[in-house]
Motif scaffolding. Sequence first.
Motif, PDB file in Angstrom:
ATOM      1  N   CYS A  13       0.830  -1.209   0.000  1.00  0.00           N
ATOM      2  CA  CYS A  13       0.000   0.000   0.000  1.00  0.00           C
ATOM      3  C   CYS A  13       0.867   1.264   0.000  1.00  0.00           C
ATOM      4  O   CYS A  13       0.499   2.277  -0.572  1.00  0.00           O
ATOM      5  CB  CYS A  13      -0.942  -0.017   1.205  1.00  0.00           C
ATOM      6  SG  CYS A  13      -2.185   1.287   1.167  1.00  0.00           S
ATOM      7  N   CYS A  30       2.123   4.148   4.544  1.00  0.00           N
ATOM      8  CA  CYS A  30       1.330   2.983   4.930  1.00  0.00           C
ATOM      9  C   CYS A  30       2.199   1.736   4.775  1.00  0.00           C
ATOM     10  O   CYS A  30       2.841   1.540   3.748  1.00  0.00           O
ATOM     11  CB  CYS A  30       0.074   2.859   4.084  1.00  0.00           C
ATOM     12  SG  CYS A  30      -0.969   1.488   4.625  1.00  0.00           S
ATOM     13  N   HIS A  44      -9.111  -2.708   3.115  1.00  0.00           N
ATOM     14  CA  HIS A  44      -8.082  -1.935   3.814  1.00  0.00           C
ATOM     15  C   HIS A  44      -8.290  -0.435   3.606  1.00  0.00           C
ATOM     16  O   HIS A  44      -8.195   0.349   4.552  1.00  0.00           O
ATOM     17  CB  HIS A  44      -6.706  -2.366   3.299  1.00  0.00           C
ATOM     18  CG  HIS A  44      -5.586  -1.471   3.716  1.00  0.00           C
ATOM     19  ND1 HIS A  44      -5.143  -1.385   5.017  1.00  0.00           N
ATOM     20  CD2 HIS A  44      -4.830  -0.591   3.008  1.00  0.00           C
ATOM     21  CE1 HIS A  44      -4.147  -0.494   5.071  1.00  0.00           C
ATOM     22  NE2 HIS A  44      -3.943  -0.006   3.877  1.00  0.00           N
ATOM     23  N   HIS A  87      -8.083   3.833   5.621  1.00  0.00           N
ATOM     24  CA  HIS A  87      -7.868   5.117   4.961  1.00  0.00           C
ATOM     25  C   HIS A  87      -9.160   5.900   4.761  1.00  0.00           C
ATOM     26  O   HIS A  87      -9.139   6.994   4.203  1.00  0.00           O
ATOM     27  CB  HIS A  87      -7.181   4.912   3.604  1.00  0.00           C
ATOM     28  CG  HIS A  87      -5.806   4.328   3.710  1.00  0.00           C
ATOM     29  ND1 HIS A  87      -4.787   4.928   4.407  1.00  0.00           N
ATOM     30  CD2 HIS A  87      -5.285   3.171   3.230  1.00  0.00           C
ATOM     31  CE1 HIS A  87      -3.694   4.163   4.331  1.00  0.00           C
ATOM     32  NE2 HIS A  87      -3.977   3.091   3.637  1.00  0.00           N
TER      33      HIS A  87
HETATM   34 ZN   LIG Z   1      -2.786   1.504   3.312  1.00  0.00          ZN
END
Ligand SMILES: [Zn+2]
Length: 57
Positions: free
Chosen positions: A6, A13, A32, A37
């Motif tokens: 990511c 991240c 995710h 986020h």
């Molecule tokens: Zn991430």
Amino acid sequence: MKTFACGDVVPGCSARFTAGDAEGILAQVAGHARDDHGVTEVGPDLVAAVRAHIHPV
Ligand SMILES: [Zn+2]
């Protein structure tokens, strides 16, 4: 297998994902992105960015 970090798209991240194909990666990234986020919709631009950074392992 494919892998995606990511941090290649979202600097800082540390999440990494591994799946058998790009669709498996994208499914994990969608969860995710939403949970970590605050991204509720994974649009074409984000999908393209993720696909550009998916690497075979
Ligand atoms: Zn991430």
